[in-house]
Scaffold this motif. Structure first.
Motif, PDB file in Angstrom:
ATOM      1  N   PRO A  74       0.830  -1.201   0.000  1.00 46.48           N
ATOM      2  CA  PRO A  74       0.000   0.000   0.000  1.00 46.48           C
ATOM      3  C   PRO A  74       0.868   1.256   0.000  1.00 46.48           C
ATOM      4  N   THR A  99      -5.535   1.462   5.261  1.00 49.76           N
ATOM      5  CA  THR A  99      -4.575   1.401   4.159  1.00 49.76           C
ATOM      6  C   THR A  99      -4.915   2.517   3.184  1.00 49.76           C
ATOM      7  N   GLU A 101      -4.199   3.928  -0.828  1.00 49.43           N
ATOM      8  CA  GLU A 101      -3.712   3.649  -2.169  1.00 49.43           C
ATOM      9  C   GLU A 101      -3.947   4.876  -3.026  1.00 49.43           C
ATOM     10  N   HIS A 123     -10.175   1.587   4.122  1.00 55.97           N
ATOM     11  CA  HIS A 123      -9.258   1.668   2.981  1.00 55.97           C
ATOM     12  C   HIS A 123      -9.584   2.942   2.224  1.00 55.97           C
TER      13      HIS A 123
END
Length: 176
Positions: A74, A99, A101, A123
């Motif tokens: 990530p 995480t 991204e 996320h």
């Protein structure tokens, strides 16, 4: 592909690509560019100003286990300080709060299913192709039940356990 085979392949990969093993399949991503790095720094500042107690790790490989073993890189991992001590290159995602991204300019769907299978509570996908942020939360059965998306410029409230409000106007400087 088995995780051990992937790790051997990844050690010999050229510096021009990033390799990941997601859902049992080899994935190749381009290396990060300057705007990508600025976005990660922007997020780091936002996190540190609002919640200095967890750390935003910009380089932390994770062993994503579940139905399909995998290895993910990530762009950022928000976690309490110290959960990766002694774990080696591919850390267990237990204790990870979020995480992050950041896609390349051509967009991308990210690895949300892998992170959901690993039980990561939140996320954040910053999609440079569509100038949006998607906030995935509440993982269940390999996906996230909540997935609102916001255009750059919006005020984005990240849910617990992250509990940070992102002011995203500055992201407009990093498009293209």
């Amino acid at each position: 592909m088995a995780p051990d085979d992937f790790e051997e392949l990844a050690r010999g990969a050229p510096e021009t690509v990033t390799l990941e093993l997601i859902g049992g399949k080899l994935e190749v991503r381009p290396v990060r560019d300057g705007n990508h790095g600025e976005i990660v720094m922007w997020l780091t500042r936002q996190c540190m100003q609002q919640r200095p107690e967890p750390g935003l790790y910009s380089v932390q490989e994770m062993a994503i286990e579940g139905r399909l073993a995998g290895r993910a890189r990530p762009d950022g991992v928000l976690a309490p300080i110290g959960p990766f001590v002694g774990q080696g290159e591919w850390a267990d995602p237990g204790g990870v709060l979020m995480t992050i991204e950041v896609t390349s300019c051509d967009g991308g769907q990210g690895h949300r299913h892998a992170y959901a299978r690993a039980g990561v509570p939140v996320h954040l996908l910053i999609d440079r192709g569509s100038d949006t942020l998607a906030v995935y939360s509440d993982p269940l059965d390999g996906d996230y039940r909540q997935a609102p998306a916001y255009a750059y410029g919006a005020e984005v409230m990240l849910p617990a356990p992250v509990a940070i409000t992102l002011h995203t106007e500055q992201l407009k400087n990093y498009t293209g």
